[in-house]
Design a protein around this motif. Structure first.
Motif, PDB file in Angstrom:
ATOM      1  N   SER A   1       0.798  -1.231   0.000  1.00  0.00           N
ATOM      2  CA  SER A   1       0.000   0.000   0.000  1.00  0.00           C
ATOM      3  C   SER A   1       0.833   1.285   0.000  1.00  0.00           C
ATOM      4  O   SER A   1       0.443   2.248  -0.662  1.00  0.00           O
ATOM      5  N   PRO A   2       1.988   1.358   0.698  1.00  0.00           N
ATOM      6  CA  PRO A   2       2.750   2.607   0.599  1.00  0.00           C
ATOM      7  C   PRO A   2       3.161   2.893  -0.843  1.00  0.00           C
ATOM      8  O   PRO A   2       3.020   4.026  -1.315  1.00  0.00           O
ATOM      9  N   ALA A   3       3.624   1.847  -1.539  1.00  0.00           N
ATOM     10  CA  ALA A   3       4.043   2.040  -2.921  1.00  0.00           C
ATOM     11  C   ALA A   3       2.853   2.415  -3.797  1.00  0.00           C
ATOM     12  O   ALA A   3       2.924   3.338  -4.614  1.00  0.00           O
ATOM     13  N   VAL A   4       1.728   1.726  -3.585  1.00  0.00           N
ATOM     14  CA  VAL A   4       0.526   2.013  -4.367  1.00  0.00           C
ATOM     15  C   VAL A   4       0.089   3.447  -4.121  1.00  0.00           C
ATOM     16  O   VAL A   4      -0.273   4.191  -5.038  1.00  0.00           O
ATOM     17  N   LEU A   5       0.169   3.846  -2.863  1.00  0.00           N
ATOM     18  CA  LEU A   5      -0.247   5.194  -2.496  1.00  0.00           C
ATOM     19  C   LEU A   5       0.614   6.245  -3.176  1.00  0.00           C
ATOM     20  O   LEU A   5       0.110   7.222  -3.738  1.00  0.00           O
ATOM     21  N   VAL A   6       1.913   6.014  -3.135  1.00  0.00           N
ATOM     22  CA  VAL A   6       2.833   6.966  -3.758  1.00  0.00           C
ATOM     23  C   VAL A   6       2.552   7.042  -5.260  1.00  0.00           C
ATOM     24  O   VAL A   6       2.468   8.127  -5.847  1.00  0.00           O
ATOM     25  N   LEU A   7       2.356   5.869  -5.863  1.00  0.00           N
ATOM     26  CA  LEU A   7       2.060   5.857  -7.295  1.00  0.00           C
ATOM     27  C   LEU A   7       0.752   6.581  -7.585  1.00  0.00           C
ATOM     28  O   LEU A   7       0.644   7.344  -8.542  1.00  0.00           O
ATOM     29  N   ALA A   8      -0.241   6.350  -6.729  1.00  0.00           N
ATOM     30  CA  ALA A   8      -1.543   6.968  -6.959  1.00  0.00           C
ATOM     31  C   ALA A   8      -1.448   8.478  -6.849  1.00  0.00           C
ATOM     32  O   ALA A   8      -1.941   9.211  -7.698  1.00  0.00           O
ATOM     33  N   VAL A   9      -0.772   8.953  -5.803  1.00  0.00           N
ATOM     34  CA  VAL A   9      -0.728  10.397  -5.568  1.00  0.00           C
ATOM     35  C   VAL A   9       0.150  11.100  -6.605  1.00  0.00           C
ATOM     36  O   VAL A   9      -0.188  12.165  -7.097  1.00  0.00           O
ATOM     37  N   PHE A  10       1.278  10.476  -6.942  1.00  0.00           N
ATOM     38  CA  PHE A  10       2.208  11.177  -7.825  1.00  0.00           C
ATOM     39  C   PHE A  10       2.069  10.802  -9.297  1.00  0.00           C
ATOM     40  O   PHE A  10       2.658  11.441 -10.156  1.00  0.00           O
ATOM     41  N   MET A  11       1.355   9.720  -9.619  1.00  0.00           N
ATOM     42  CA  MET A  11       1.207   9.370 -11.023  1.00  0.00           C
ATOM     43  C   MET A  11      -0.241   9.252 -11.465  1.00  0.00           C
ATOM     44  O   MET A  11      -0.686   9.966 -12.355  1.00  0.00           O
ATOM     45  N   LEU A  12      -0.978   8.340 -10.813  1.00  0.00           N
ATOM     46  CA  LEU A  12      -2.337   8.087 -11.272  1.00  0.00           C
ATOM     47  C   LEU A  12      -3.208   9.339 -11.169  1.00  0.00           C
ATOM     48  O   LEU A  12      -3.876   9.735 -12.113  1.00  0.00           O
ATOM     49  N   PHE A  13      -3.125   9.991 -10.010  1.00  0.00           N
ATOM     50  CA  PHE A  13      -3.968  11.162  -9.786  1.00  0.00           C
ATOM     51  C   PHE A  13      -3.636  12.306 -10.759  1.00  0.00           C
ATOM     52  O   PHE A  13      -4.531  12.845 -11.404  1.00  0.00           O
ATOM     53  N   PRO A  14      -2.344  12.668 -10.937  1.00  0.00           N
ATOM     54  CA  PRO A  14      -2.031  13.708 -11.917  1.00  0.00           C
ATOM     55  C   PRO A  14      -2.435  13.338 -13.337  1.00  0.00           C
ATOM     56  O   PRO A  14      -2.899  14.182 -14.098  1.00  0.00           O
ATOM     57  N   VAL A  15      -2.290  12.041 -13.682  1.00  0.00           N
ATOM     58  CA  VAL A  15      -2.658  11.627 -15.039  1.00  0.00           C
ATOM     59  C   VAL A  15      -4.161  11.793 -15.244  1.00  0.00           C
ATOM     60  O   VAL A  15      -4.614  12.333 -16.260  1.00  0.00           O
ATOM     61  N   LEU A  16      -4.928  11.346 -14.253  1.00  0.00           N
ATOM     62  CA  LEU A  16      -6.379  11.480 -14.374  1.00  0.00           C
ATOM     63  C   LEU A  16      -6.778  12.953 -14.433  1.00  0.00           C
ATOM     64  O   LEU A  16      -7.658  13.349 -15.172  1.00  0.00           O
ATOM     65  N   MET A  17      -6.077  13.784 -13.655  1.00  0.00           N
ATOM     66  CA  MET A  17      -6.362  15.216 -13.642  1.00  0.00           C
ATOM     67  C   MET A  17      -6.040  15.820 -15.007  1.00  0.00           C
ATOM     68  O   MET A  17      -6.820  16.626 -15.532  1.00  0.00           O
ATOM     69  N   ALA A  18      -4.915  15.407 -15.593  1.00  0.00           N
ATOM     70  CA  ALA A  18      -4.547  15.915 -16.920  1.00  0.00           C
ATOM     71  C   ALA A  18      -5.582  15.481 -17.943  1.00  0.00           C
ATOM     72  O   ALA A  18      -5.948  16.243 -18.841  1.00  0.00           O
ATOM     73  N   LEU A  19      -6.079  14.241 -17.787  1.00  0.00           N
ATOM     74  CA  LEU A  19      -7.108  13.752 -18.706  1.00  0.00           C
ATOM     75  C   LEU A  19      -8.347  14.629 -18.597  1.00  0.00           C
ATOM     76  O   LEU A  19      -8.961  15.000 -19.600  1.00  0.00           O
ATOM     77  N   TRP A  20      -8.690  14.979 -17.380  1.00  0.00           N
ATOM     78  CA  TRP A  20      -9.847  15.855 -17.160  1.00  0.00           C
ATOM     79  C   TRP A  20      -9.599  17.226 -17.790  1.00  0.00           C
ATOM     80  O   TRP A  20     -10.457  17.778 -18.467  1.00  0.00           O
ATOM     81  N   VAL A  21      -8.384  17.769 -17.585  1.00  0.00           N
ATOM     82  CA  VAL A  21      -8.068  19.086 -18.148  1.00  0.00           C
ATOM     83  C   VAL A  21      -8.211  19.052 -19.671  1.00  0.00           C
ATOM     84  O   VAL A  21      -8.684  20.000 -20.284  1.00  0.00           O
ATOM     85  N   SER A  22      -7.834  17.905 -20.282  1.00  0.00           N
ATOM     86  CA  SER A  22      -7.866  17.835 -21.741  1.00  0.00           C
ATOM     87  C   SER A  22      -9.289  17.847 -22.291  1.00  0.00           C
ATOM     88  O   SER A  22      -9.492  18.061 -23.474  1.00  0.00           O
TER      89      SER A  22
END
Lengths: 365, 411
Positions: free
Chosen positions: A21-42
Motif C-alpha cells: 500500500s505505501p508504494a501504491v499510495l505513492v504511485l496513486a498520488v504522484f502518477m495516477l492522480f495527476p494523469v487522471l487530472m490531466a485527462l480531465w483538463v484535456s
C-alpha cells in the motif's frame, strides 16, 4: 482435474495489499492522480487559474482534441511537430538499437581494457542531457568542430542549428529535384513535400545526439542479456560448423528477441517524448523544424495558457506511443512459439477425436 | 481472522488514499488564502537580466519598505513564465511580478490579473503607445516599467575603415543599401539582425505597414506597406549585405555585432549593456533607423508590472508599482542597468544623462508594437519561423498566410 490452489494464498492477498500500500499510495498520488487530472483538463475549459476541479470549470467534450485537426495554426503546428518527431523516431530507434547491440557484442569480447571501453560507451548516458545539448550546440555551430572536420575532407558543412531545410529535400535539391510544387496535398496542414523532406539539419544534429547518448544505456541491457545466454547453445552451433557471423545472426540474435522488445519499446517511448534537448537547445527553431509534440504541449499549456490543448496533445502523444508499441510487439511476436502452439493444438484435437480420451498433456497438468 | 485482516487492509488503504486526495484538494483551494494572509509583506517576482538589475530592484524595494513600512520580498525567477503559470494554477502567485505584453491577453483573459491601471496617479505620464500595448479589452492591466525601441548600431572602426564618415549615416533605404554593401567584405557582413518579426518588422513600419493598426484592432499583415517592407529585407538578404544572426552562427544580432562579424545591427538599448560587459573593445555609435517610403519607423518593446487578482494586498501592491514607476526610481534603474524610463516626465533628464542613446528615445515617437491579442504570439512566432527562408520565398504569400492566421485571432 486441476488441483485446487492452496487456501493460504487468499489470506496472503490482503496482507500483500497492506504491504504494497505505501508504494501504491505513492504511485496513486504522484502518477495516477495527476494523469487522471490531466485527462480531465484535456476535456475541460480550465484556463490555468485555481483548481481544475472547481465548479467554474466545465466539460467541453472533445473540443480541445478537435482544435488540433480543425485547420489554422493549431493544426499546422501539431502536424509539423508530428512530422519532426516521426523522422526523429524513424532514424533514432533503429540506429540506437543496432549500435547498442554492436557495442554490447564488442565489449562482451575478452579484450584489454574491457572495463574502460564499457565505461566510455556508457558515460554519455549518465551525463545530463542539458550539458550534452550545450556541448552539441558548440560542436555543431557554424564554425564548430564538426564543420571544421568536414572542411578538412573538403565538405562545406551546413549551419546546423539554423538551417531549416530537410536533409532529404537538401539532397534532392543537389540532384535538381524539387517537389514543393508537385507534392502539394496536405495532411494536418503540412504538405506532402514537407512530410517527405526529412528532418532539418538542426533535427539531424539532435538525432545524432540521441544515438550518442542512449546507445550506452541500451548497450548495457544487451550486454546483460548476452551474458545470460547459455554458452552451450553457441558451442553446439560451433560443432555443427556454423561460422561467427551465422552464429551471431541465427543463434545469438534470435535469443535476444525479448531484449530487442525492451530496447525498442524504451527507445520508442523516449523518442516520442523528446523534450529537454528542444527546451534547452532550440525551442523549436529554426523554422519550427525541431518542434516536437512534447515541447508543443508545454508551449501551449505553460506559455500560451491553453491548458486544454496542451493536455490534449499529451494524450494524443500517449496514444501514438501505445500504437507504435503494439505495432512493434506484433512485428516481434514469437512466430515459432505461436506456430508450435497451433500445431500442438491440432495434434491434440486429432488425438482426442481418435481415442475419445484425454490427451497425455492434459492428464499431466 | 482472515476477513478482519482484509477489511483492515482495505480500510487503511482507502482512508489513506482519501486523506491524500483531500490533502491535494485542500492545497488547491486554500492556496489563495494562505499564500498572502500569513505575512503582511508583498512578494515581487522578477526575471532579472543580471546582478545589476537584481541589486537595483532590491535597493528600490528596501527604500519602499523604509518609506511605507510594507516589507517586500524580491524573488528571482529562473523561468518567469513557468513560475507565474504555476503560481496562478496553485492560487498562490506573487503579488507583483514582471509581465511581458505577449502574456497579457492570456492572463487577463483568464482573470489572473488585477486591473489596477486606473488607480495609478502617474497613469497619464506613461507614453500612450505603451499604455496601448498593455491594454486588454479597453482596460489597462499593467504599468510599463521601462521600454526600448530599435535603433541602428554602427561599429565605428569598421565604418571608418571602409572610408565612410558621419555624413554617410543612412537616413533612407537607398543609403542603407549602399553603406551595407560598402561595409560587406571578407568575413564581415554589412548589416545583421535576428531573423524574427521583432526586428524585420521595423522595415514594415518604415513602409507604413505592420501586422496590425496602431490600436491592434485591425489586421494589416498583407497590406502593401507590409509587403514592401518585407520585400526590402529580402532584397538586402539576396544582395548579401544583410545576414540574419543565426546564419552568421550567432545567437542574436548583438553577438554578431560584438564579435565583429557584422558592421551594423538593429537592436534595442539592452545591447549597450551587453557590449560594455561582454565586448568592451567595440567602439560604436547608435543612430535612428533609416526612413522608408512612409517615413521613419521602428518597433518598441516594453515590460510591465502585473498584480495578481489572487493577491490579498492589492492596495499595497499598487503603491509599490507607483513607487517603482516614479520618475526618481526609473531614473535610478536607468542608471543601474541601462533601461529607458517609460514616463515622459523623465525623458529630458534621461536624454541629458545618456546623450549617446537619444536615438532610442527618438524612436518612441514613431514605433509600432508587436501584436498582443490572445493567440497572436503563435502567429508572430509562425511568421518569424518563415523568415529564415525569406531569401527564397515570396513576401506576399508569406504575409497572406499571416493575414489569415492573425484574422482568426483578432476578430
Amino acid at each position: 482435474m486441476r488441483p485446487r490452489r492452496p487456501r493460504s494464498s487468499a489470506g496472503g492477498g490482503a496482507t500483500g495489499w497492506l504491504f504494497v500500500s505505501p508504494a501504491v499510495l505513492v504511485l496513486a498520488v504522484f502518477m495516477l492522480f495527476p494523469v487522471l487530472m490531466a485527462l480531465w483538463v484535456s476535456v475541460s475549459d480550465w484556463s490555468g487559474v485555481g483548481s481544475p476541479l472547481s465548479s467554474s470549470v466545465s466539460f467541453v467534450g472533445a473540443q480541445n482534441y478537435q482544435d488540433l485537426v480543425s485547420g489554422g495554426l493549431a493544426e499546422r503546428d501539431f502536424g509539423i511537430a508530428l512530422r519532426n518527431n516521426l523522422w526523429y523516431v524513424l532514424l533514432v530507434v533503429p540506429l540506437q538499437t543496432i549500435i547498442a547491440l554492436l557495442l554490447a557484442v564488442l565489449v562482451n569480447q575478452k579484450v584489454i581494457g574491457q572495463g574502460a571501453f564499457r565505461t566510455a560507451f556508457y558515460f554519455p548516458s549518465v551525463t545530463s542531457s542539458v550539458a550534452i545539448t550545450i556541448l552539441w550546440l558548440f560542436l555543431f555551430s557554424a564554425s564548430g568542430a564538426v564543420n571544421k572536420i568536414m572542411a578538412l575532407v573538403g565538405v562545406t558543412g551546413p549551419n546546423w542549428f539554423s538551417d531549416p531545410r530537410g536533409i532529404v529535400a537538401a539532397f534532392l535539391a543537389m540532384l535538381g529535384v524539387d517537389g514543393s510544387q508537385r507534392l502539394t496535398g496536405t495532411f494536418l496542414g503540412v504538405s506532402a513535400w514537407e512530410w517527405v523532406s526529412g528532418p532539418s539539419f538542426a533535427m539531424t544534429a539532435f538525432i545524432i545526439m540521441a544515438v550518442f547518448t542512449t546507445s550506452g544505456t541500451f548497450m548495457l541491457i544487451f550486454l546483460s542479456a548476452l551474458q545470460s545466454l547459455s554458452p552451450s547453445v553457441d558451442e553446439a552451433a560451433m560443432i555443427d560448423g556454423a561460422g561467427t557471423w551465422k552464429r551471431f545472426w541465427y543463434v545469438t540474435v534470435p535469443q535476444l528477441k525479448p531484449t530487442f522488445f525492451t530496447v525498442i519499446t524504451l527507445g520508442l517511448i523516449g523518442c516520442w517524448q523528446v523534450f529537454d534537448q528542444i527546451y534547452t537547445g532550440t525551442q523549436g527553431d529554426p523554422g519550427k523544424t525541431t518542434l516536437t509534440p512534447a515541447y508543443l504541449s508545454y508551449d501551449a499549456a505553460f506559455l500560451k495558457q491553453d491548458w486544454g490543448r496542451g493536455s490534449a496533445i499529451a494524450f494524443v502523444l500517449f496514444g501514438i506511443i501505445i500504437l507504435f508499441t503494439l505495432f512493434q510487439r506484433w512485428v516481434l511476436r514469437d512466430k515459432d512459439a505461436s506456430r508450435a502452439r497451433r500445431s500442438d493444438l491440432r495434434r491434440r484435437h486429432a488425438q482426442h477425436r481418435a481415442t475419445g480420451a484425454p490427451t497425455t498433456e492434459e492428464t499431466v497438468r | 481472522m482472515k476477513i478482519t485482516r482484509r477489511t483492515f487492509g482495505a480500510a487503511t488503504l482507502s482512508t489513506a488514499v482519501a486523506a491524500a486526495l483531500a490533502a491535494c484538494g485542500d492545497g488547491f483551494d486554500s492556496g489563495s488564502a494562505s499564500a498572502s494572509s500569513g505575512t503582511a509583506g508583498l512578494t515581487l517576482l522578477i526575471g532579472s537580466s543580471g546582478d545589476a538589475e537584481t541589486m537595483a530592484v532590491k535597493d528600490a524595494a528596501a527604500t519602499f519598505t523604509a518609506e511605507s513600512g510594507v516589507t517586500v520580498d524580491v524573488q528571482l525567477a529562473t523561468d518567469l513564465n513557468q513560475e507565474l503559470a504555476q503560481g496562478f494554477a496553485a492560487g498562490s502567485p506573487a503579488d507583483v511580478f514582471y509581465l511581458a505584453p505577449d502574456f497579457l491577453a492570456s492572463y487577463a483573459g483568464n482573470g489572473s490579473l488585477y486591473a489596477y491601471g486606473d488607480q495609478l496617479s502617474n497613469k497619464d505620464d506613461f507614453y500612450p503607445s505603451l499604455v496601448n500595448n498593455l491594454t486588454y479589452e479597453g482596460v489597462l492591466y499593467g504599468a510599463p516599467k521601462d521600454f526600448s525601441t530599435l535603433a541602428l548600431f554602427i561599429n565605428t572602426d569598421l565604418w571608418s575603415a571602409a572610408g565612410l564618415t558621419e555624413a554617410d549615416y543612412p537616413t533612407s533605404w537607398e543609403g542603407l543599401e549602399t553603406v551595407s554593401s560598402t561595409l560587406t567584405s571578407g568575413r564581415v557582413v554589412g548589416l545583421t539582425c535576428s531573423g524574427e518579426y521583432a526586428r524585420v518588422g521595423a522595415f514594415m513600419a518604415q513602409a507604413g505597414g505592420g501586422l496590425t493598426n496602431d490600436t491592434g484592432t485591425e489586421v494589416t499583415a498583407s497590406s502593401p506597406g507590409s509587403v514592401t517592407g518585407l520585400a526590402e529585407v529580402k532584397k538586402l538578404l539576396i544582395s548579401g549585405s544583410l545576414k540574419f544572426a543565426a546564419d552568421l552562427g550567432t545567437g542574436w544580432g548583438g553577438e554578431a555585432f560584438g564579435t565583429g562579424l557584422a558592421a551594423m545591427t538593429i537592436e534595442g538599448n539592452w545591447l549597450t549593456g551587453a557590449l560594455s560587459s561582454d565586448y568592451p573593445d567595440i567602439s560604436y555609435t547608435v543612430v535612428e533607423l533609416p526612413a522608408g517610403p512612409a517615413g521613419k519607423g521602428t518597433m518598441q518593446f516594453t515590460n510591465a508590472y502585473g498584480i495578481a487578482e489572487a493577491s490579498s494586498h492589492k492596495e499595497d501592491a499598487v503603491r509599490l508599482v507607483e513607487f517603482l514607476t516614479s520618475t526618481k526610481q526609473q531614473l535610478a534603474a536607468s542608471k543601474a542597468f541601462g533601461v529607458m524610463p517609460s514616463i515622459q516626465s523623465a525623458s529630458e533628464q534621461w536624454k541629458s544623462e545618456n546623450p549617446t542613446m537619444v536615438a532610442f528615445q527618438a524612436g518612441a515617437g514613431y514605433a509600432i508594437n508587436v501584436p498582443t491579442a490572445d493567440g497572436a504570439s503563435d502567429v508572430v512566432a509562425d511568421l518569424s519561423s518563415q523568415l529564415a527562408t525569406l531569401a527564397t520565398s515570396d513576401p506576399q504569400s508569406v504575409l497572406d498566410t499571416v493575414q489569415a492566421n492573425l484574422e482568426a485571432v483578432i476578430k
